[in-house]
Design a protein around this motif. Structure first.
Motif, PDB file in Angstrom:
ATOM      1  N   GLU A  20      20.419  14.132  -2.969  1.00  0.00           N
ATOM      2  CA  GLU A  20      21.201  14.731  -4.042  1.00  0.00           C
ATOM      3  C   GLU A  20      21.398  13.622  -5.054  1.00  0.00           C
ATOM      4  OE1 GLU A  20      24.726  15.874  -1.995  1.00  0.00           O
ATOM      5  OE2 GLU A  20      23.721  17.475  -0.908  1.00  0.00           O
ATOM      6  N   ILE A  21      21.229  13.948  -6.320  1.00  0.00           N
ATOM      7  CA  ILE A  21      21.311  12.942  -7.374  1.00  0.00           C
ATOM      8  C   ILE A  21      22.218  13.450  -8.483  1.00  0.00           C
ATOM      9  CG2 ILE A  21      19.216  13.792  -8.509  1.00  0.00           C
ATOM     10  CD1 ILE A  21      18.586  10.807  -9.196  1.00  0.00           C
ATOM     11  N   LYS A  22      23.000  12.539  -9.027  1.00  0.00           N
ATOM     12  CA  LYS A  22      23.855  12.857 -10.163  1.00  0.00           C
ATOM     13  C   LYS A  22      23.360  12.017 -11.336  1.00  0.00           C
ATOM     14  CE  LYS A  22      28.175  13.417  -9.299  1.00  0.00           C
ATOM     15  NZ  LYS A  22      29.605  13.183  -8.991  1.00  0.00           N
ATOM     16  N   ILE A  23      23.066  12.690 -12.444  1.00  0.00           N
ATOM     17  CA  ILE A  23      22.572  12.025 -13.649  1.00  0.00           C
ATOM     18  C   ILE A  23      23.608  12.177 -14.756  1.00  0.00           C
ATOM     19  CG2 ILE A  23      20.773  12.010 -15.433  1.00  0.00           C
ATOM     20  CD1 ILE A  23      19.644  11.127 -12.771  1.00  0.00           C
ATOM     21  N   GLY A  47       0.774  -1.233   0.000  1.00  0.00           N
ATOM     22  CA  GLY A  47       0.000   0.000   0.000  1.00  0.00           C
ATOM     23  C   GLY A  47       0.805   1.283   0.000  1.00  0.00           C
ATOM     24  N   CYS A  48       2.136   1.173  -0.166  1.00  0.00           N
ATOM     25  CA  CYS A  48       3.002   2.363  -0.166  1.00  0.00           C
ATOM     26  C   CYS A  48       3.980   2.311  -1.332  1.00  0.00           C
ATOM     27  CB  CYS A  48       3.816   2.441   1.126  1.00  0.00           C
ATOM     28  SG  CYS A  48       2.847   2.778   2.595  1.00  0.00           S
ATOM     29  N   LEU A  49       4.417   3.484  -1.769  1.00  0.00           N
ATOM     30  CA  LEU A  49       5.500   3.566  -2.741  1.00  0.00           C
ATOM     31  C   LEU A  49       6.796   3.284  -2.002  1.00  0.00           C
ATOM     32  CD1 LEU A  49       6.269   4.310  -5.696  1.00  0.00           C
ATOM     33  CD2 LEU A  49       6.633   6.650  -4.871  1.00  0.00           C
ATOM     34  N   SER A  50       7.610   2.391  -2.531  1.00  0.00           N
ATOM     35  CA  SER A  50       8.866   2.013  -1.881  1.00  0.00           C
ATOM     36  C   SER A  50       9.906   3.128  -1.989  1.00  0.00           C
ATOM     37  CB  SER A  50       9.422   0.744  -2.526  1.00  0.00           C
ATOM     38  OG  SER A  50       9.833   1.018  -3.859  1.00  0.00           O
ATOM     39  N   ALA A  51      10.972   2.999  -1.206  1.00  0.00           N
ATOM     40  CA  ALA A  51      12.089   3.945  -1.283  1.00  0.00           C
ATOM     41  C   ALA A  51      12.694   3.941  -2.679  1.00  0.00           C
ATOM     42  CB  ALA A  51      13.144   3.602  -0.230  1.00  0.00           C
ATOM     43  N   GLU A  52      12.769   2.770  -3.305  1.00  0.00           N
ATOM     44  CA  GLU A  52      13.288   2.676  -4.677  1.00  0.00           C
ATOM     45  C   GLU A  52      12.386   3.442  -5.640  1.00  0.00           C
ATOM     46  OE1 GLU A  52      14.596  -0.877  -2.330  1.00  0.00           O
ATOM     47  OE2 GLU A  52      12.643   0.025  -2.697  1.00  0.00           O
ATOM     48  N   MET A 100      27.119  15.635 -17.061  1.00  0.00           N
ATOM     49  CA  MET A 100      26.648  15.202 -15.737  1.00  0.00           C
ATOM     50  C   MET A 100      25.849  16.345 -15.112  1.00  0.00           C
ATOM     51  SD  MET A 100      27.857  12.129 -15.063  1.00  0.00           S
ATOM     52  CE  MET A 100      27.988  11.878 -13.332  1.00  0.00           C
ATOM     53  N   THR A 101      24.716  15.991 -14.538  1.00  0.00           N
ATOM     54  CA  THR A 101      23.898  16.975 -13.830  1.00  0.00           C
ATOM     55  C   THR A 101      23.834  16.576 -12.364  1.00  0.00           C
ATOM     56  OG1 THR A 101      22.542  17.395 -15.785  1.00  0.00           O
ATOM     57  CG2 THR A 101      21.594  17.999 -13.658  1.00  0.00           C
ATOM     58  N   LEU A 102      24.173  17.511 -11.495  1.00  0.00           N
ATOM     59  CA  LEU A 102      24.029  17.315 -10.061  1.00  0.00           C
ATOM     60  C   LEU A 102      22.833  18.138  -9.623  1.00  0.00           C
ATOM     61  CD1 LEU A 102      24.982  16.318  -7.277  1.00  0.00           C
ATOM     62  CD2 LEU A 102      26.417  18.357  -7.153  1.00  0.00           C
ATOM     63  N   ILE A 125      21.357   7.108 -13.538  1.00  0.00           N
ATOM     64  CA  ILE A 125      21.706   7.598 -12.209  1.00  0.00           C
ATOM     65  C   ILE A 125      23.184   7.311 -11.999  1.00  0.00           C
ATOM     66  CG2 ILE A 125      21.350   7.364  -9.726  1.00  0.00           C
ATOM     67  CD1 ILE A 125      18.456   6.460 -10.372  1.00  0.00           C
ATOM     68  N   GLY A 126      23.958   8.372 -11.784  1.00  0.00           N
ATOM     69  CA  GLY A 126      25.389   8.216 -11.544  1.00  0.00           C
ATOM     70  C   GLY A 126      25.704   8.071 -10.071  1.00  0.00           C
ATOM     71  N   ALA A 127      24.920   8.727  -9.231  1.00  0.00           N
ATOM     72  CA  ALA A 127      25.139   8.652  -7.785  1.00  0.00           C
ATOM     73  C   ALA A 127      23.923   9.209  -7.060  1.00  0.00           C
ATOM     74  CB  ALA A 127      26.389   9.445  -7.384  1.00  0.00           C
ATOM     75  N   ILE A 128      23.711   8.670  -5.871  1.00  0.00           N
ATOM     76  CA  ILE A 128      22.696   9.161  -4.940  1.00  0.00           C
ATOM     77  C   ILE A 128      23.439   9.445  -3.637  1.00  0.00           C
ATOM     78  CG2 ILE A 128      20.667   8.548  -3.566  1.00  0.00           C
ATOM     79  CD1 ILE A 128      19.846   8.733  -6.392  1.00  0.00           C
ATOM     80  N   ARG A 129      23.254  10.641  -3.106  1.00  0.00           N
ATOM     81  CA  ARG A 129      23.907  10.980  -1.834  1.00  0.00           C
ATOM     82  C   ARG A 129      22.876  11.538  -0.862  1.00  0.00           C
ATOM     83  NH1 ARG A 129      29.026  14.695  -2.519  1.00  0.00           N
ATOM     84  NH2 ARG A 129      27.648  15.723  -1.094  1.00  0.00           N
TER      85      ARG A 129
END
Length: 151
Positions: free
Chosen positions: A139-142, A54-59, A121-123, A90-94
Motif C-alpha cells: 500500500e502506498i501513499k503519494i 542481475g535482479c531489480l532490488s526491493a527499492e 494525498m492518494t492511497l 512517497i508519503g508512506a509505504i505499508r
C-alpha cells in the motif's frame, strides 16, 4: 470520467506523463487506465540504477510502483484535467512484501488501485507481477505538490 475523448493508454508515451527523467525512469509503458486502476509495464534493465546482482532490488520495486502512480496522475492531469504533470512524493509505504526479485530482462506488470484521494494525498494498493507470479505487494501513499512541473 469520459473515456471517449482520451487516447488509448498504450498509445501514450509514458515519459510525457512523468516528472522523472532518465536514468531514473522505472516504467516503460502505460498498459491500462480507468477510474480506479492503472497498469504499467517495465523491463528490468541490466544497467539500471536499481539493478544489483542481475535482479531489480526491493527499492527498485518501490520506485516502479511509485512511478506507476505518477503515470496515472500524469495521464489524468493531461487528458482529463488538461494540465501539466505534477511532482509527487512517497508519503508512506505499508505492508510491503517481496515474494521474489525480478531478474534482468524480465517484464513487470505493475497495477495500482486507488483506494482513496483526500486533500492532495492518494492511497493506493499495488501489485507487481512477472510471468504470472506476484513479485511484490504494498500500500502506498503519494503526496502531490500543487505546482505543475512539466507541461
Amino acid at each position: 470520467m469520459d473515456n471517449n475523448h482520451m487516447p488509448k493508454p498504450e498509445a501514450v508515451n509514458v515519459r510525457d506523463l512523468l516528472p522523472q527523467q532518465p536514468p531514473f525512469v522505472m516504467v516503460d509503458c502505460l498498459l491500462g487506465f480507468d477510474n480506479d486502476t492503472t497498469t504499467c509495464g517495465y523491463t528490468v534493465p541490466e544497467d539500471g540504477i536499481f539493478t544489483n546482482d542481475g535482479c531489480l532490488s526491493a527499492e527498485g520495486l518501490v520506485e516502479n510502483i511509485a512511478q506507476t502512480c505518477a503515470a496515472r496522475q500524469g495521464f489524468y492531469n493531461k487528458y482529463v484535467l488538461k494540465r501539466g504533470v505534477q511532482l509527487g512524493f512517497i508519503g508512506a509505504i505499508r505492508n510491503f512484501r517481496v515474494m521474489r526479485l525480478p531478474r534482468v530482462g524480465q517484464q513487470l506488470k505493475t497495477t495500482i488501485r486507488v483506494e482513496e484521494n483526500v486533500m492532495g494525498m492518494t492511497l493506493a494498493s499495488a501489485i507487481v507481477e512477472c510471468e504470472g507470479q506476484t513479485m511484490a505487494t504494498t500500500e502506498i501513499k503519494i503526496a502531490l505538490i500543487e505546482n505543475v512541473v512539466k507541461e
